[in-house]
Write an enzyme that holds these catalytic residues in place. Structure first.
Site, PDB file in Angstrom:
ATOM      1  N   ASP A 124       0.834  -1.202   0.000  1.00  0.00           N
ATOM      2  CA  ASP A 124       0.000   0.000   0.000  1.00  0.00           C
ATOM      3  C   ASP A 124       0.872   1.257   0.000  1.00  0.00           C
ATOM      4  O   ASP A 124       0.646   2.189   0.777  1.00  0.00           O
ATOM      5  CB  ASP A 124      -0.960  -0.014   1.205  1.00  0.00           C
ATOM      6  CG  ASP A 124      -2.013   1.094   1.104  1.00  0.00           C
ATOM      7  OD1 ASP A 124      -2.274   1.566  -0.022  1.00  0.00           O
ATOM      8  OD2 ASP A 124      -2.550   1.498   2.152  1.00  0.00           O
TER       9      ASP A 124
ATOM     10  N   HIS B 266      -2.800   0.186  11.565  1.00  0.00           N
ATOM     11  CA  HIS B 266      -2.712  -1.213  11.127  1.00  0.00           C
ATOM     12  C   HIS B 266      -1.278  -1.597  10.806  1.00  0.00           C
ATOM     13  O   HIS B 266      -0.419  -0.730  10.629  1.00  0.00           O
ATOM     14  CB  HIS B 266      -3.587  -1.442   9.889  1.00  0.00           C
ATOM     15  CG  HIS B 266      -3.475  -0.327   8.882  1.00  0.00           C
ATOM     16  ND1 HIS B 266      -4.447   0.640   8.726  1.00  0.00           N
ATOM     17  CD2 HIS B 266      -2.486   0.027   8.012  1.00  0.00           C
ATOM     18  CE1 HIS B 266      -4.078   1.505   7.794  1.00  0.00           C
ATOM     19  NE2 HIS B 266      -2.882   1.157   7.349  1.00  0.00           N
TER      20      HIS B 266
ATOM     21  N   GLN C 171      -3.786  -5.567   5.463  1.00  0.00           N
ATOM     22  CA  GLN C 171      -3.497  -4.598   6.538  1.00  0.00           C
ATOM     23  C   GLN C 171      -4.385  -4.912   7.733  1.00  0.00           C
ATOM     24  O   GLN C 171      -5.593  -4.677   7.697  1.00  0.00           O
ATOM     25  CB  GLN C 171      -3.731  -3.160   6.037  1.00  0.00           C
ATOM     26  CG  GLN C 171      -2.654  -2.697   5.066  1.00  0.00           C
ATOM     27  CD  GLN C 171      -3.053  -1.452   4.281  1.00  0.00           C
ATOM     28  OE1 GLN C 171      -4.098  -1.439   3.635  1.00  0.00           O
ATOM     29  NE2 GLN C 171      -2.228  -0.428   4.310  1.00  0.00           N
TER      30      GLN C 171
ATOM     31  N   ARG D  94       3.679  12.180  11.143  1.00  0.00           N
ATOM     32  CA  ARG D  94       2.363  12.153  10.489  1.00  0.00           C
ATOM     33  C   ARG D  94       1.667  10.863  10.908  1.00  0.00           C
ATOM     34  O   ARG D  94       2.117   9.764  10.581  1.00  0.00           O
ATOM     35  CB  ARG D  94       2.533  12.183   8.972  1.00  0.00           C
ATOM     36  CG  ARG D  94       1.234  11.995   8.179  1.00  0.00           C
ATOM     37  CD  ARG D  94       1.584  11.713   6.726  1.00  0.00           C
ATOM     38  NE  ARG D  94       0.455  11.570   5.842  1.00  0.00           N
ATOM     39  CZ  ARG D  94      -0.226  10.440   5.636  1.00  0.00           C
ATOM     40  NH1 ARG D  94       0.052   9.341   6.304  1.00  0.00           N
ATOM     41  NH2 ARG D  94      -1.190  10.402   4.740  1.00  0.00           N
TER      42      ARG D  94
ATOM     43  N   ASP E  95      -0.902   8.275  10.527  1.00  0.00           N
ATOM     44  CA  ASP E  95      -1.717   7.828   9.406  1.00  0.00           C
ATOM     45  C   ASP E  95      -3.067   7.295   9.902  1.00  0.00           C
ATOM     46  O   ASP E  95      -3.117   6.473  10.816  1.00  0.00           O
ATOM     47  CB  ASP E  95      -0.954   6.721   8.669  1.00  0.00           C
ATOM     48  CG  ASP E  95      -1.668   6.253   7.433  1.00  0.00           C
ATOM     49  OD1 ASP E  95      -1.815   7.055   6.505  1.00  0.00           O
ATOM     50  OD2 ASP E  95      -2.093   5.079   7.395  1.00  0.00           O
TER      51      ASP E  95
ATOM     52  N   GLU F  41      -3.710  12.776   9.917  1.00  0.00           N
ATOM     53  CA  GLU F  41      -4.187  12.535   8.556  1.00  0.00           C
ATOM     54  C   GLU F  41      -5.600  11.958   8.690  1.00  0.00           C
ATOM     55  O   GLU F  41      -5.824  10.759   8.580  1.00  0.00           O
ATOM     56  CB  GLU F  41      -3.250  11.573   7.818  1.00  0.00           C
ATOM     57  CG  GLU F  41      -3.575  11.426   6.341  1.00  0.00           C
ATOM     58  CD  GLU F  41      -4.326  10.153   5.982  1.00  0.00           C
ATOM     59  OE1 GLU F  41      -4.925  10.113   4.892  1.00  0.00           O
ATOM     60  OE2 GLU F  41      -4.326   9.199   6.783  1.00  0.00           O
TER      61      GLU F  41
ATOM     62  N   HIS G  19      -0.476  12.172  -2.347  1.00  0.00           N
ATOM     63  CA  HIS G  19      -0.315  10.833  -2.943  1.00  0.00           C
ATOM     64  C   HIS G  19      -1.637  10.076  -3.006  1.00  0.00           C
ATOM     65  O   HIS G  19      -1.725   9.039  -3.636  1.00  0.00           O
ATOM     66  CB  HIS G  19       0.696  10.036  -2.127  1.00  0.00           C
ATOM     67  CG  HIS G  19       0.148   9.661  -0.782  1.00  0.00           C
ATOM     68  ND1 HIS G  19      -0.062  10.602   0.218  1.00  0.00           N
ATOM     69  CD2 HIS G  19      -0.269   8.482  -0.281  1.00  0.00           C
ATOM     70  CE1 HIS G  19      -0.580   9.991   1.264  1.00  0.00           C
ATOM     71  NE2 HIS G  19      -0.711   8.713   1.005  1.00  0.00           N
ATOM     72  N   ASP G  20      -2.663  10.583  -2.320  1.00  0.00           N
ATOM     73  CA  ASP G  20      -3.950   9.894  -2.299  1.00  0.00           C
ATOM     74  C   ASP G  20      -4.914  10.487  -3.322  1.00  0.00           C
ATOM     75  O   ASP G  20      -4.625  11.498  -3.964  1.00  0.00           O
ATOM     76  CB  ASP G  20      -4.556   9.962  -0.895  1.00  0.00           C
ATOM     77  CG  ASP G  20      -3.964   8.890   0.022  1.00  0.00           C
ATOM     78  OD1 ASP G  20      -3.561   7.823  -0.488  1.00  0.00           O
ATOM     79  OD2 ASP G  20      -3.890   9.123   1.240  1.00  0.00           O
TER      80      ASP G  20
ATOM     81  N   ARG H 197      -4.233   5.315  -7.774  1.00  0.00           N
ATOM     82  CA  ARG H 197      -3.481   6.387  -7.104  1.00  0.00           C
ATOM     83  C   ARG H 197      -2.025   6.445  -7.581  1.00  0.00           C
ATOM     84  O   ARG H 197      -1.370   7.469  -7.471  1.00  0.00           O
ATOM     85  CB  ARG H 197      -3.524   6.194  -5.588  1.00  0.00           C
ATOM     86  CG  ARG H 197      -4.884   6.457  -4.975  1.00  0.00           C
ATOM     87  CD  ARG H 197      -4.892   6.194  -3.489  1.00  0.00           C
ATOM     88  NE  ARG H 197      -4.564   4.804  -3.187  1.00  0.00           N
ATOM     89  CZ  ARG H 197      -4.370   4.330  -1.966  1.00  0.00           C
ATOM     90  NH1 ARG H 197      -4.468   5.141  -0.930  1.00  0.00           N
ATOM     91  NH2 ARG H 197      -4.079   3.056  -1.762  1.00  0.00           N
TER      92      ARG H 197
HETATM   93  C1  GLC Z   1      -3.693   6.788   4.551  1.00  0.00           C
HETATM   94  C2  GLC Z   1      -2.665   6.906   3.449  1.00  0.00           C
HETATM   95  C3  GLC Z   1      -3.096   6.045   2.293  1.00  0.00           C
HETATM   96  C4  GLC Z   1      -3.220   4.627   2.760  1.00  0.00           C
HETATM   97  C5  GLC Z   1      -4.137   4.509   3.967  1.00  0.00           C
HETATM   98  C6  GLC Z   1      -4.013   3.184   4.632  1.00  0.00           C
HETATM   99  O1  GLC Z   1      -4.908   7.301   4.176  1.00  0.00           O
HETATM  100  O2  GLC Z   1      -2.506   8.235   3.076  1.00  0.00           O
HETATM  101  O3  GLC Z   1      -2.202   6.154   1.231  1.00  0.00           O
HETATM  102  O4  GLC Z   1      -3.708   3.819   1.736  1.00  0.00           O
HETATM  103  O5  GLC Z   1      -3.817   5.463   4.961  1.00  0.00           O
HETATM  104  O6  GLC Z   1      -2.807   3.092   5.330  1.00  0.00           O
END
Ligand code: GLC
Length: 651
Positions: free
Chosen positions: A141, A184, A252, A282, A284, A326, A395-396, A520
């Site tokens: 991922d 995760h 995950q 950051r 996540d 995030e 990146h998303d 993505r």
């Molecule tokens: C966050 C990341 C993304 C990822 C997701 C799961 O949103 O920015 O790229 O797929 O978490 O970890």
């Protein structure tokens, strides 16, 4: 609810710490622990107080704090003290960030160290290096399926390389942001492997169930994050003969934060990366940290308690380190990640402003600012000592998570408006030059998100192919307009690598089986350094973009009104194509700045009388800080050319 904690309780814990910890010089540590212990104890009790092993877990937590404090390098400890003294340091307008992949940008971490000059040329001084820790090849991922939290992926380098990069950044006055994937782990992580081998202790690190009874109850109210590629929130593990909660991809595994052992492990991981030289961590997907049957399992109150506890713990060991949330959730929820029910930020100091990002894209497609204005008007004020991360692309994907009520107030029907936006950005709409791809299409709801590089989404790719000079110019203006907004809105602008030279969609990911299903990757390009070289060749798109953004950054850094102290006032002009706000100078060191953006393809005008009334700008003295020139005027009207913006000062 909060139990009285006496200092003797803390003393008892300190007495139990291992002798090798006790004999170190821990003066700062003790002071900070003393100051934060009441909060730490209360939060820990609220989360885990019902367990018999509560005291052991609390002791373990304090041990994690102490050991990481001992391991923290003196230079970081000095930085901690400096930042404690100047605790609003990150609200300054001087910070400008960029997110990039070390490998796609520069081959590896060592290569990245050699490219810092490029970032400095642009003016970037905060670097978010996308995930670099070990993931299984393939099912990674993009770095967010971690199999080893404490080692760097050998393909990008080593821990030593990272420390060298961090030192080099520090010498240049630049900040380092690193990810910690808190929700995760990869199913290849040691904890998952040991759970699979039947170790109960590690099965308790996750949510595992022998049959579908409880998973089915969860599913009733849980949405799907990746409905297309990873439907459902549970995965059957053949070896373990159990269902595992997997909210994101099926590889995950969601961590069970209701287990205090998980809390201690992850705190240890966070502090480990703080000690490698990260200035900012950051976090996540923090919205997902707490799971409760009957809910969406997002934004639960306990998730906020966990973040508050993590922050209080970090204040003890590495107080100079900031957290970014995030949390890509609804505006009323996003705001809580600064600190639910708090006055001053006490969870994450920084949060992605996904609302602003999505609203900007709405204005691009509709060429009007009705929803943008509506959405920003309803965005709650931030807490003190909290700031946004403002971005156009990352990146998303781009999710269209607007508040339906706002969409209706802006005059649209939510469902058809969202479907218009998807059509527009995927180029299905008649007069759209956009070249995006759908992402995460949900058959049930009909919803979809959007992938694509900034340049391709605004139509630059199509314009270049057609060699249509006028269209090229319009697209460049639009890219600069979007940057002009994130640079001045209030918060830290976070550029996305490649956008500064107009990198287009990159389809090479299609050749890689592990990536081909995830659009993505289209906007995670390998940087073309020949293209980047053209930034010095006058008149090229690369030069116009790079130079425009470089200039904006330089002006931003010199404009105190762009610091972020809730010093923004939205100005309703009655012109539906303009987005206008006033930035006042929080410390009266400079002048207020009126930001005016025109999202239309036609020129727009604004009554100067209104302007004076709202912002006290003297129009005889008006000048645009960005161009350094007087703006266009016609009679008593300010004229804003298509897709252009002004940063107006004039007192
Ligand atoms: C966050 C990341 C993304 C990822 C997701 C799961 O949103 O920015 O790229 O797929 O978490 O970890």
């Amino acid at each position: 609810m909060y139990e009285q904690v006496s200092h003797s309780h803390l003393d008892r814990i300190l007495d139990q710490l291992k002798p090798e910890i006790r004999k170190r010089d821990l003066r700062h540590f003790y002071t900070r622990l003393g100051a934060n212990f009441y909060a730490i104890h209360s939060l820990f009790k609220q989360l885990y107080g019902r367990r018999d092993d509560f005291d052991d877990n609390l002791l373990r937590l304090v041990e994690v704090l102490a050991v990481n404090y001992i391991q923290r390098d003196d230079q970081f400890k000095r930085l901690d003290v400096m930042r404690e003294r100047n605790h609003n340091w990150f609200l300054s307008q001087e910070w400008v960030g960029m997110a990039l992949y070390a490998n796609a940008f520069a081959g590896d971490l060592e290569g990245l160290g050699k490219r810092l000059g490029y970032l400095q040329e642009l003016g970037v001084n905060l670097l978010h290096v996308m995930p670099i820790v070990k993931c299984p090849p393939g099912a990674s991922d993009g770095g967010y399926a971690v199999s080893d939290y404490r080692n760097v992926d050998p393909q990008v380098g080593t821990l030593d390389d990272l420390r060298a990069l961090s030192a080099s950044l520090r010498h240049r006055g630049m900040l380092l942001t690193l990810d910690v994937v808190v929700n995760h782990v990869s199913d290849q992580h040691e904890w998952a492997r040991r759970a699979r081998d039947g170790e109960k202790r590690f099965q308790d690190y996750f949510y595992v169930f022998p049959n579908r009874e409880i998973p089915d109850m969860f599913e009733e109210s849980m949405p799907e994050v990746f409905p297309e590629t990873s439907p459902g929130n549970f995965t059957w593990d053949e070896a373990m003969q159990q269902w595992v909660m997997t909210v994101f991809n099926d590889y995950q595994w969601d961590l069970n934060w209701s287990n205090p052992a998980v809390f201690a492990e992850m705190l240890d991981v966070l502090l480990f990366w703080a000690n490698q030289g990260a200035d900012i961590l950051r976090l996540d997907a923090p919205a997902f940290l707490w799971k409760k049957i009957g809910t969406t399992c997002q934004n639960e109150h306990e998730a906020h308690l966990i973040l508050q506890l993590l922050k209080d713990c970090c204040q003890v060991t590495a107080p100079g380190v900031l957290f970014i949330a995030e949390a890509i959730v609804a505006p009323v929820e996003i705001i809580k990640y600064f600190g639910e029910d708090a006055v001053i930020a006490k969870e994450c100091e920084i949060a992605y402003n996904a609302t602003f990002m999505a609203l900007l894209w709405d204005a691009v497609a509709t060429k009007n600012t009705r929803l943008l204005e509506q959405g920003i008007r309803n965005l709650p004020d931030k807490l003190n000592r909290a700031t946004w991360l403002n971005y156009v692309r990352c990146h998303d994907d781009i999710g269209l998570g607007f508040d339906d009520a706002d969409v209706i107030r802006a005059g649209y029907e939510p469902r058809s408006h969202r479907s218009f936006l998807v059509d527009y950005f995927t180029g299905e709409w008649e007069d759209s030059l956009a070249r995006g791809q759908p992402f995460g299409r949900d058959e049930k709801s009909g919803d979809s998100r959007i992938s694509g590089s900034l340049a391709s989404l605004v139509g630059l790719e199509a314009a270049l192919e057609r060699e249509d000079e006028e269209a090229i110019r319009e697209c460049i203006d639009l890219i600069l307009l979007l940057h002009g907004m994130i640079m001045s809105f209030g918060g830290i602008p976070l550029l996305y690598y490649g956008d500064e030279i107009g990198m287009l969609n990159d389809f090479s990911f299609m050749d890689d089986e592990a990536k081909a299903h995830d659009t993505r990757w289209i906007h995670r390009p390998v940087i073309d350094w020949d293209k980047a070289e053209r930034r010095h060749k006058p008149g090229t798109p690369e030069q116009r973009l790079f130079e425009g953004i470089r200039k904006m950054i330089a002006v931003r850094k010199n404009t105190p009104a762009f610091a972020d102290f809730n010093n923004r006032e939205l100005i309703e002009t009655g012109n539906p194509h303009l987005f206008v706000f006033l930035r006042t100078d929080p410390f009266a060191q400079g002048e207020p700045v009126l930001v005016v953006g025109n999202f239309d393809v036609a020129p727009q005008s604004l009554n100067l009388g209104d302007l004076h009334y709202r912002s006290y700008l003297e129009f005889e003295r008006l000048r645009d800080l960005y161009t350094g020139e007087a703006p266009a005027l016609f009679k008593d009207q300010l004229v804003i050319p298509p897709h252009r913006f002004y940063w107006l000062a004039g007192r």
